[in-house]
Design an enzyme around this catalytic site. Structure first.
Site, mmCIF file in Angstrom:
data_model
loop_
_atom_site.group_PDB
_atom_site.id
_atom_site.type_symbol
_atom_site.label_atom_id
_atom_site.label_comp_id
_atom_site.label_asym_id
_atom_site.label_seq_id
_atom_site.Cartn_x
_atom_site.Cartn_y
_atom_site.Cartn_z
ATOM 1 N N ARG A 62 0.829 -1.209 0.000
ATOM 2 C CA ARG A 62 0.000 0.000 0.000
ATOM 3 C C ARG A 62 0.861 1.254 0.000
ATOM 4 N NH1 ARG A 62 -3.113 2.304 5.125
ATOM 5 N NH2 ARG A 62 -4.379 3.926 4.174
ATOM 6 N N HIS A 66 0.678 4.461 -2.479
ATOM 7 C CA HIS A 66 0.497 5.828 -2.002
ATOM 8 C C HIS A 66 1.654 6.726 -2.415
ATOM 9 C CE1 HIS A 66 -2.885 5.506 1.179
ATOM 10 N NE2 HIS A 66 -3.002 4.537 0.287
ATOM 11 N N ASN A 94 -2.675 8.880 4.975
ATOM 12 C CA ASN A 94 -1.460 8.112 5.235
ATOM 13 C C ASN A 94 -1.185 7.862 6.713
ATOM 14 O OD1 ASN A 94 -0.801 7.865 2.514
ATOM 15 N ND2 ASN A 94 0.409 9.747 2.495
ATOM 16 N N PRO A 161 -6.634 7.934 -4.471
ATOM 17 C CA PRO A 161 -8.018 7.444 -4.568
ATOM 18 C C PRO A 161 -8.520 7.004 -3.193
ATOM 19 C CG PRO A 161 -6.648 6.502 -6.298
ATOM 20 C CD PRO A 161 -5.713 7.174 -5.336
ATOM 21 N N HIS A 191 -5.949 -5.448 -2.320
ATOM 22 C CA HIS A 191 -6.710 -5.565 -1.072
ATOM 23 C C HIS A 191 -6.846 -7.011 -0.611
ATOM 24 C CE1 HIS A 191 -8.846 -1.474 -1.961
ATOM 25 N NE2 HIS A 191 -7.621 -1.319 -1.531
ATOM 26 N N ASP A 245 -9.572 -9.201 3.343
ATOM 27 C CA ASP A 245 -9.890 -10.450 2.656
ATOM 28 C C ASP A 245 -9.998 -11.537 3.729
ATOM 29 O OD1 ASP A 245 -10.090 -12.644 1.023
ATOM 30 O OD2 ASP A 245 -8.351 -12.184 -0.205
ATOM 31 N N SER A 248 -8.049 -14.982 4.420
ATOM 32 C CA SER A 248 -6.963 -15.122 3.438
ATOM 33 C C SER A 248 -6.126 -13.855 3.369
ATOM 34 C CB SER A 248 -7.566 -15.445 2.058
ATOM 35 O OG SER A 248 -6.577 -15.600 1.073
#
Length: 326
Positions: A62, A66, A94, A161, A191, A245, A248
């Site tokens: 991530r 970013h 952030n 976003p 994700h 998720d 998982s």
């Protein structure tokens, strides 16, 4: 093992053909003479870090995302704020990022082996790739030669976003960075690893239209999933972490698409992938499709993102410490 090796070899050959011309500024062998073991050093450190804290894989991936969406992939997300400037890392989008200390640990190793040579931007790009690979995901060749930016401004994170974005806004924000609708639906599957704070999606559970009651829910979110999430999150909860998720979240796979197809994508931005025919078809195809096909797409889109507005040549600098400009 043989089939995986063949897949990786074929993948690298394909990337050399497809991206060779586009990558004139960056090179696969950029550090071949100045720091030939750079990727081995990063892989060794990432393996040790994730063996102790496997939940950092998602945050490091991530962080690369970013970084690239604000001023390009220049390591500016790693810079600390000063008395006179609030940096990107302290902007609201952030403030939940993690993994800064892990990256600084790797930077120290690189500085010891190859002083003043490897940029923090390249380090982050390699670490993000390894975070995916070490989570049982794909690998890809990382084009190198990025330079580090000297500027980091909190207000510029408006280019990121948000999880609340609808499809139109997402395509505009990705398009502004030269990324396609396919890149959007592919990179969203990042994700599949990691966690999120309740505050990033709790409006879908309680306050979707501003009524603040139990019936004010996002109609695109599966009702059983809403009930489960409500056991973990209140409307004002800013600290609880939820798996993006479930079941998982430490393994990079296609289960993200299975969840989105069932109306169980955690964020509004996930659900928005069903609002467009191309991205919806992609979601349903890979909810039940070959993992290797998605892995190839993810690798290609990560290369695309890693090329966004890079600094090269004499631009920027090579930071000695990632959190402060020289």
């Amino acid at each position: 093992m043989a089939s995986r090796a063949f897949f990786l070899c074929s993948l690298q050959v394909a990337f050399l053909i497809l991206f060779g011309l586009a990558e004139a500024q960056l090179q696969l062998n950029f550090y071949s003479k100045t720091c030939p073991n750079v990727e081995d050093i990063v892989r060794k450190e990432m393996s040790e870090i994730l063996s102790i804290a496997p939940s950092l894989a998602g945050p490091i991936l991530r962080m690369h995302f970013h970084d690239c969406f604000v001023r390009g992939c220049d390591g500016s997300v790693l810079i600390d704020s000063t008395k006179n400037n609030t940096a990107e890392k302290d902007a609201p989008p952030n403030q939940t990022l993690r993994g800064f200390n892990a990256l600084e640990r790797i930077k120290r190793k690189l500085e010891k082996a190859c002083p003043d040579t490897v940029s923090c931007a390249d380090l982050l790009a390699i670490a993000a790739r390894d975070a995916v690979l070490l989570s049982k995901g794909p690998t890809w060749p990382v084009w190198l030669g990025r330079r580090d930016g000297r500027v980091s401004i909190a207000n510029e994170t408006k280019q990121l976003p948000p999880p609340t974005a609808n499809f139109t806004r997402l395509t505009q924000m990705f398009g502004a960075k030269g990324l396609s609708i396919k890149d959007l639906v592919v990179l969203s599957a990042g994700h599949t690893i990691g966690t999120s704070h309740c505050s990033s999606f709790s409006d879908r559970l309680y306050n979707f239209t501003g009524k603040v009651n139990l019936n004010d829910i996002d109609p695109l979110l599966d009702t059983q999933y809403i009930s489960r999430l409500r056991t973990r999150c209140s409307l004002t909860d800013n600290t609880t972490l939820v798996e993006m998720d479930p079941g998982s979240f430490k393994t990079f796979d296609t289960s993200y698409y299975k969840l989105v197809a069932k109306g169980r994508g955690l964020f509004h931005s996930d659900a928005s992938l069903l609002a467009n025919s191309f991205t919806k078809d992609y979601v349903f195809k890979h909810a039940n499709g070959l993992e290797s096909d998605f892995f190839k797409d993810f690798a290609a889109s990560m290369i695309n993102m890693g090329n966004v507005e890079v600094l090269t040549g004499s631009q920027g600098e090579i930071r000695k410490k990632c959190y402060v400009v020289n």
